[in-house]
Write a protein that holds these residues in place. Structure first.
Motif, PDB file in Angstrom:
ATOM      1  N   ARG A 103       0.937  -1.269  -0.088  1.00  0.00           N
ATOM      2  CA  ARG A 103      -0.054  -0.097   0.044  1.00  0.00           C
ATOM      3  C   ARG A 103       0.958   1.384   0.022  1.00  0.00           C
ATOM      4  O   ARG A 103       0.671   2.135  -0.220  1.00  0.00           O
ATOM      5  N   GLY A 104       1.983   1.166   0.675  1.00  0.00           N
ATOM      6  CA  GLY A 104       2.978   2.393   0.622  1.00  0.00           C
ATOM      7  C   GLY A 104       3.217   2.701  -0.706  1.00  0.00           C
ATOM      8  O   GLY A 104       3.646   3.895  -1.333  1.00  0.00           O
ATOM      9  N   ALA A 105       3.593   1.425  -1.406  1.00  0.00           N
ATOM     10  CA  ALA A 105       3.866   1.656  -2.947  1.00  0.00           C
ATOM     11  C   ALA A 105       2.937   1.926  -3.988  1.00  0.00           C
ATOM     12  O   ALA A 105       3.195   2.772  -5.054  1.00  0.00           O
ATOM     13  N   LEU A 106       1.963   1.500  -3.617  1.00  0.00           N
ATOM     14  CA  LEU A 106       0.746   1.637  -4.694  1.00  0.00           C
ATOM     15  C   LEU A 106      -0.264   2.277  -3.799  1.00  0.00           C
ATOM     16  O   LEU A 106      -1.283   1.398  -3.064  1.00  0.00           O
ATOM     17  N   PRO A 107      -0.490   3.475  -3.490  1.00  0.00           N
ATOM     18  CA  PRO A 107      -1.502   4.094  -2.701  1.00  0.00           C
ATOM     19  C   PRO A 107      -3.001   3.841  -3.149  1.00  0.00           C
ATOM     20  O   PRO A 107      -3.884   3.691  -2.358  1.00  0.00           O
ATOM     21  N   SER A 108      -3.296   3.468  -4.347  1.00  0.00           N
ATOM     22  CA  SER A 108      -4.653   3.125  -4.783  1.00  0.00           C
ATOM     23  C   SER A 108      -4.935   1.787  -4.251  1.00  0.00           C
ATOM     24  O   SER A 108      -6.269   1.596  -4.053  1.00  0.00           O
ATOM     25  N   MET A 109      -4.303   0.944  -3.594  1.00  0.00           N
ATOM     26  CA  MET A 109      -4.466  -0.117  -3.078  1.00  0.00           C
ATOM     27  C   MET A 109      -4.527  -0.015  -1.567  1.00  0.00           C
ATOM     28  O   MET A 109      -3.938  -0.405  -0.814  1.00  0.00           O
ATOM     29  N   GLU A 110      -5.910   0.515  -1.355  1.00  0.00           N
ATOM     30  CA  GLU A 110      -6.435   0.987   0.174  1.00  0.00           C
ATOM     31  C   GLU A 110      -6.660  -0.428   1.124  1.00  0.00           C
ATOM     32  O   GLU A 110      -6.256  -0.376   2.155  1.00  0.00           O
ATOM     33  N   ARG A 111      -7.087  -1.349   0.531  1.00  0.00           N
ATOM     34  CA  ARG A 111      -7.150  -2.637   1.127  1.00  0.00           C
ATOM     35  C   ARG A 111      -6.439  -3.813   0.184  1.00  0.00           C
ATOM     36  O   ARG A 111      -6.726  -3.738  -1.068  1.00  0.00           O
ATOM     37  N   VAL A 112      -5.914  -4.827   1.058  1.00  0.00           N
ATOM     38  CA  VAL A 112      -5.343  -5.798   0.114  1.00  0.00           C
ATOM     39  C   VAL A 112      -5.723  -7.165   0.314  1.00  0.00           C
ATOM     40  O   VAL A 112      -6.018  -7.236   1.674  1.00  0.00           O
ATOM     41  N   ARG A 113      -5.834  -7.991  -0.334  1.00  0.00           N
ATOM     42  CA  ARG A 113      -5.957  -9.564   0.141  1.00  0.00           C
ATOM     43  C   ARG A 113      -5.128 -10.337  -0.720  1.00  0.00           C
ATOM     44  O   ARG A 113      -4.905 -10.311  -1.971  1.00  0.00           O
ATOM     45  N   PHE A 114      -4.155 -11.227   0.102  1.00  0.00           N
ATOM     46  CA  PHE A 114      -3.326 -11.961  -0.698  1.00  0.00           C
ATOM     47  C   PHE A 114      -3.886 -13.338  -1.141  1.00  0.00           C
ATOM     48  O   PHE A 114      -4.789 -13.952  -0.342  1.00  0.00           O
ATOM     49  N   VAL A 115      -3.578 -13.836  -2.004  1.00  0.00           N
ATOM     50  CA  VAL A 115      -4.010 -15.305  -2.701  1.00  0.00           C
ATOM     51  C   VAL A 115      -2.581 -16.008  -3.034  1.00  0.00           C
ATOM     52  O   VAL A 115      -1.399 -15.596  -2.820  1.00  0.00           O
ATOM     53  N   SER A 116      -2.688 -16.971  -3.788  1.00  0.00           N
ATOM     54  CA  SER A 116      -1.649 -17.832  -4.159  1.00  0.00           C
ATOM     55  C   SER A 116      -1.143 -17.806  -5.491  1.00  0.00           C
ATOM     56  O   SER A 116      -0.094 -18.411  -5.758  1.00  0.00           O
ATOM     57  N   SER A 117      -2.071 -17.332  -6.610  1.00  0.00           N
ATOM     58  CA  SER A 117      -1.774 -17.163  -7.867  1.00  0.00           C
ATOM     59  C   SER A 117      -2.218 -16.002  -8.496  1.00  0.00           C
ATOM     60  O   SER A 117      -3.314 -15.491  -8.088  1.00  0.00           O
ATOM     61  N   GLY A 118      -1.765 -15.557  -9.561  1.00  0.00           N
ATOM     62  CA  GLY A 118      -2.356 -14.472 -10.208  1.00  0.00           C
ATOM     63  C   GLY A 118      -3.336 -14.778 -11.030  1.00  0.00           C
ATOM     64  O   GLY A 118      -4.351 -13.774 -11.031  1.00  0.00           O
TER      65      GLY A 118
END
Ligand SMILES: *Cc1c(COP(=O)(O)O)cnc(C)c1O
Length: 431
Positions: A103-118
């Motif tokens: 989020r620090g690098a990409l401010p548009s990503m206010e919330r993030v969810r991790f998954v395992s593949s693209g």
């Protein structure tokens, strides 16, 4: 180069037990002929096959290994984490740290969810977009690749472009009808689609620099046009930065062009070679995702601590001042050297480059979309690939993939690559 006897023996066994001998189609090397490389180990910009032959590696795990293979910082982070446990299935601070970094690098990503593949990330981002807008259609571009979810498999790039698969079997007609394709870099076509069906469109998915039909940079104004048309019609703009994220610039292409999407999809580099991807963006959209909202998405190994550590240690290296400038300068030298070598050999090529992504298209004209990419002489590419391979340089085994430079490729490696390309271009037009 020693005879590849052991590699051949392993490949024969692979064909008996794995589908097509591989776990991902392009690895079968079918577009370039011959038997594929069987890797034993890799370090820095180099990879060794099962017979001990050394190759300069420009596949770089399809871009994930931007630091090169087995980078000492990443390796020691992984070793340390392995002793603390490799999967918890409950929350750990590392997930918070990597999300904070992103989020620090990409401010548009206010919330993030991790998954395992693209693939999983793109599929989930589309579900969130549909849930948020209450609409069903998705617009993507011909030659764009967003993983292998049903919604993205028509006129797609990457392996589908390589194998000439226009639309995957197994995708119900009724799903496929919800995906609309437009030519990349063609604002008029996008406007026409929105004029007709704008109110039904949940999202546009776009690679902000297309890299799965070979590298095709966006033309000036194209991404801004997508930003404007989606805003005007209440659709979401989704940047698939699985390749471009932390490659085109710290953060991603959206920082380089100064256009914030509503949602972003990341993968490859953020996992530092471990299986990680992420989707995220506007807080109001991401609020739709469970447990906050009704869009369901989950994952047993999501936010896996080994993967988070690999990602964190990779990003720490990428943050170093000058990292992208140096990589870019080396890629520029490579592109210039290849251009000169092809010209001297009388081989018509179009070389597209965006930062450390590069494709040598064997075609005369400019390549600005999928149709022009497909004009390439793929036979000539295959011959060029094989000549490079025999001389110890491993290129991505398809005309429709990017060459990925890593920070472990030295100036001497670049010089050797150009010299080897010069030999390999020679007499190529006779084929
Ligand atoms: C590689 C890629 C994907 C899919 O990621 P996987 O981890 O292979 O599922 C999605 N989008 C883009 C742009 C990619 O390059």
């Amino acid at each position: 180069m020693t005879p590849r006897d052991r590699s051949r023996e392993i490949w024969r066994r692979a064909l008996e037990v794995l589908v097509g001998g591989v776990n991902s189609p392009v690895r079968a090397f079918r577009a370039v002929g011959g038997e594929p490389i069987i890797v034993e180990r890799a370090s820095g910009g180099r990879i060794w096959d099962a017979d001990g032959n050394e190759y300069l590696d420009y596949i770089s795990s399809w871009g994930a290994m931007i630091l090169g293979h087995a980078h000492p910082a990443v390796t020691s982070a992984l070793r340390e984490q392995a002793e603390r446990g490799s999967s918890y299935g409950v929350t750990n601070e590392l997930e918070v740290q990597l999300a904070e970094q992103i989020r620090g690098a990409l401010p548009s990503m206010e919330r993030v969810r991790f998954v395992s593949s693209g693939s999983e990330a793109a599929m989930s981002a589309l579900r969130a977009a549909r849930g948020f807008t209450g609409r069903e259609l998705v617009v993507k571009f011909q030659g764009g690749y967003h993983g292998h979810a049903d919604s993205f498999l028509s006129e797609a790039g990457s392996g589908l472009a390589t194998f000439g698969i226009a639309a995957s079997a197994g995708v119900p007609e009724s799903f496929a009808a919800l995906t609309l394709n437009a030519p990349y870099n063609n604002p008029a076509a996008v406007k026409e689609i929105f004029a007709k069906r704008g109110k039904e469109i949940a999202a546009i998915f776009v690679e902000p620099v297309a890299a799965n039909m070979g590298v095709v940079p966006p033309e000036p104004g194209f991404l801004q046009m997508l930003r404007d048309v989606t805003a005007e019609h209440g659709s979401l703009l989704v940047f698939d930065e699985v390749i471009t994220g932390f490659r085109i610039a710290w953060g991603g292409a959206q920082n380089a062009v100064g256009i914030p999407p509503d949602l972003t999809v990341l993968g490859k580099i953020i996992g530092g070679g471990m299986p990680v991807a992420a989707y995220g963006g506007r807080a109001d959209v991401m609020k739709m995702v469970a447990p906050e909202g009704p869009v369901y998405q989950a994952g047993t190994l999501s936010g896996n601590p080994l993967a988070m550590r690999a990602g964190l240690s990779t990003l720490a290296e990428l943050r170093r001042p000058g990292f992208y400038e140096e990589l870019d300068a080396r890629a520029k030298r490579l592109a210039e050297g290849l251009t000169a070598a092809a010209k001297d050999a009388g081989v018509p090529v179009a070389i597209n480059r965006a930062g450390s992504l590069l494709t040598v298209f064997f075609t005369e004209g400019r390549v600005r979309d999928y149709a022009s990419a497909k004009h390439s002489n793929t036979e000539r590419f295959a011959t060029f690939f094989r000549r490079m391979f025999e001389r110890g340089i491993l290129l991505p085994p398809s005309q429709f993939e990017a060459l990925f430079l890593s920070a472990a490729h030295t100036d001497a490696d670049i010089a050797r690559t150009i010299a080897t390309a010069r030999e390999s271009f020679s007499g190529l037009t006779a084929n």
